[in-house]
Design a protein around this motif. Structure first.
Motif, mmCIF file in Angstrom:
data_model
loop_
_atom_site.group_PDB
_atom_site.id
_atom_site.type_symbol
_atom_site.label_atom_id
_atom_site.label_comp_id
_atom_site.label_asym_id
_atom_site.label_seq_id
_atom_site.Cartn_x
_atom_site.Cartn_y
_atom_site.Cartn_z
ATOM 1 N N PRO A 172 12.532 18.561 2.562
ATOM 2 C CA PRO A 172 13.730 19.065 3.345
ATOM 3 C C PRO A 172 13.650 19.154 4.976
ATOM 4 O O PRO A 172 12.617 18.908 5.396
ATOM 5 N N PRO A 173 14.818 19.145 5.710
ATOM 6 C CA PRO A 173 14.686 19.192 6.907
ATOM 7 C C PRO A 173 13.699 20.345 7.381
ATOM 8 O O PRO A 173 13.794 21.312 6.894
ATOM 9 N N ASN A 174 13.057 20.070 8.774
ATOM 10 C CA ASN A 174 12.108 21.145 9.022
ATOM 11 C C ASN A 174 10.978 21.557 8.231
ATOM 12 O O ASN A 174 10.243 22.531 8.506
ATOM 13 N N ALA A 175 10.765 20.694 7.355
ATOM 14 C CA ALA A 175 9.467 21.039 6.410
ATOM 15 C C ALA A 175 8.821 19.719 6.369
ATOM 16 O O ALA A 175 9.449 18.874 5.559
ATOM 17 N N THR A 176 7.685 19.584 6.763
ATOM 18 C CA THR A 176 6.829 18.456 6.703
ATOM 19 C C THR A 176 5.312 18.668 6.072
ATOM 20 O O THR A 176 4.997 19.920 6.118
ATOM 21 N N LEU A 177 4.868 17.576 5.400
ATOM 22 C CA LEU A 177 3.586 17.902 4.954
ATOM 23 C C LEU A 177 2.627 17.974 6.073
ATOM 24 O O LEU A 177 1.559 18.651 5.735
ATOM 25 N N SER A 178 2.615 17.175 7.079
ATOM 26 C CA SER A 178 1.725 17.504 8.195
ATOM 27 C C SER A 178 1.670 18.818 8.947
ATOM 28 O O SER A 178 0.866 18.981 9.877
ATOM 29 N N GLY A 179 2.795 19.534 8.800
ATOM 30 C CA GLY A 179 2.785 20.911 9.130
ATOM 31 C C GLY A 179 1.654 21.719 9.030
ATOM 32 O O GLY A 179 1.263 22.955 9.626
ATOM 33 N N VAL A 180 0.870 21.398 7.864
ATOM 34 C CA VAL A 180 -0.134 22.112 7.357
ATOM 35 C C VAL A 180 -1.229 21.975 8.409
ATOM 36 O O VAL A 180 -1.840 22.843 8.602
ATOM 37 N N LEU A 181 -1.267 20.986 8.900
ATOM 38 C CA LEU A 181 -2.373 20.577 10.021
ATOM 39 C C LEU A 181 -2.222 21.743 11.355
ATOM 40 O O LEU A 181 -3.075 22.141 11.965
ATOM 41 N N HIS A 182 -0.838 22.163 11.308
ATOM 42 C CA HIS A 182 -0.502 22.822 12.687
ATOM 43 C C HIS A 182 -0.612 24.592 12.009
ATOM 44 O O HIS A 182 0.047 25.332 12.869
ATOM 45 N N GLY A 183 -0.855 24.871 11.010
ATOM 46 C CA GLY A 183 -0.865 26.294 10.466
ATOM 47 C C GLY A 183 0.420 26.476 9.652
ATOM 48 O O GLY A 183 0.638 27.609 9.441
ATOM 49 N N GLY A 224 25.445 23.193 -8.224
ATOM 50 C CA GLY A 224 25.865 24.676 -7.962
ATOM 51 C C GLY A 224 25.739 24.796 -6.374
ATOM 52 O O GLY A 224 26.787 25.306 -5.682
ATOM 53 N N PHE A 225 24.699 24.488 -5.676
ATOM 54 C CA PHE A 225 24.816 24.646 -4.269
ATOM 55 C C PHE A 225 24.900 23.489 -3.438
ATOM 56 O O PHE A 225 24.921 23.582 -2.365
ATOM 57 N N ILE A 226 25.122 22.320 -4.236
ATOM 58 C CA ILE A 226 25.448 20.907 -3.548
ATOM 59 C C ILE A 226 24.359 20.683 -2.380
ATOM 60 O O ILE A 226 24.625 20.350 -1.145
ATOM 61 N N SER A 227 23.233 21.029 -2.702
ATOM 62 C CA SER A 227 22.218 20.700 -2.014
ATOM 63 C C SER A 227 21.589 19.175 -2.326
ATOM 64 O O SER A 227 21.649 18.797 -3.340
ATOM 65 N N PRO A 228 21.008 18.287 -1.268
ATOM 66 C CA PRO A 228 20.586 17.081 -1.536
ATOM 67 C C PRO A 228 19.382 17.340 -2.179
ATOM 68 O O PRO A 228 18.522 18.094 -2.114
ATOM 69 N N VAL A 229 19.103 15.990 -2.943
ATOM 70 C CA VAL A 229 17.950 15.741 -3.812
ATOM 71 C C VAL A 229 16.860 15.427 -2.756
ATOM 72 O O VAL A 229 17.056 14.165 -2.046
ATOM 73 N N HIS A 230 15.706 15.814 -2.788
ATOM 74 C CA HIS A 230 14.506 15.326 -2.154
ATOM 75 C C HIS A 230 13.474 14.822 -3.071
ATOM 76 O O HIS A 230 13.284 15.103 -3.991
#
Length: 151
Positions: free
Chosen positions: A5-16, A88-94
């Motif tokens: 989803p937006p603002n969530a990346t796998l590379s964020g783990v490297l930054h804590g 139900g929440f009309i959220s996009p599929v990731h």
């Protein structure tokens, strides 16, 4: 289609930063690998060395039927939460949602097969009244991962 989803990346783990996307990418496939590798080994042992049990020797257990129900119901909850999120929440599929739906349902069906096999067959060792280590380890890991998401 994005994987996270937006603002969530796998590379964020490297930054804590540990996001739900990273946890879903790591934990659900880990359960699938444990259930497949250890489950295939136990299935091979049972299919090679076990003998069928006479079903008249043991009573019908409501706890066994509860275990079977939960092994079928927990994947259904996963599927229903996916469908509710989409419609139900009309959220996009990731991409992580698709990975989660696949790796969140298959291990429960694989271990359900092992549950049936442990119930109806006996290895040539002294009989036990409990489950084998594969199911116990799988359930422990699954409940540890569930409690991690709830907290």
């Amino acid at each position: 289609m994005d994987y996270c989803p937006p603002n969530a990346t796998l590379s964020g783990v490297l930054h804590g930063e540990v996001h739900r996307c990273f946890l879903d990418t790591v934990t659900d496939p880990f359960l699938l690998v444990v259930s497949l590798l250890a489950g295939c080994h136990q299935y091979k042992l049972y299919s090679t060395f076990s003998t069928p049990l006479d079903s008249t020797n043991f009573n019908s257990s409501y706890l066994f039927y509860l275990q079977l129900f939960l092994h079928g119901f927990l994947p259904v909850i996963n599927i229903l939460s996916f469908i509710t999120g989409i419609f139900g929440f009309i959220s996009p599929v990731h991409g992580v949602d698709i990975l989660n739906i696949i790796t969140g349902t298959l291990p429960w069906f694989f271990t359900g097969v092992l549950l049936h096999m442990e119930r109806g067959r006996q290895l040539p060792v002294s009989p036990t009244n409990g489950h084998g280590p594969v199911l116990l380890i799988f359930w422990t890991l699954a409940f540890m991962l569930i409690s991690d998401f709830v907290a």
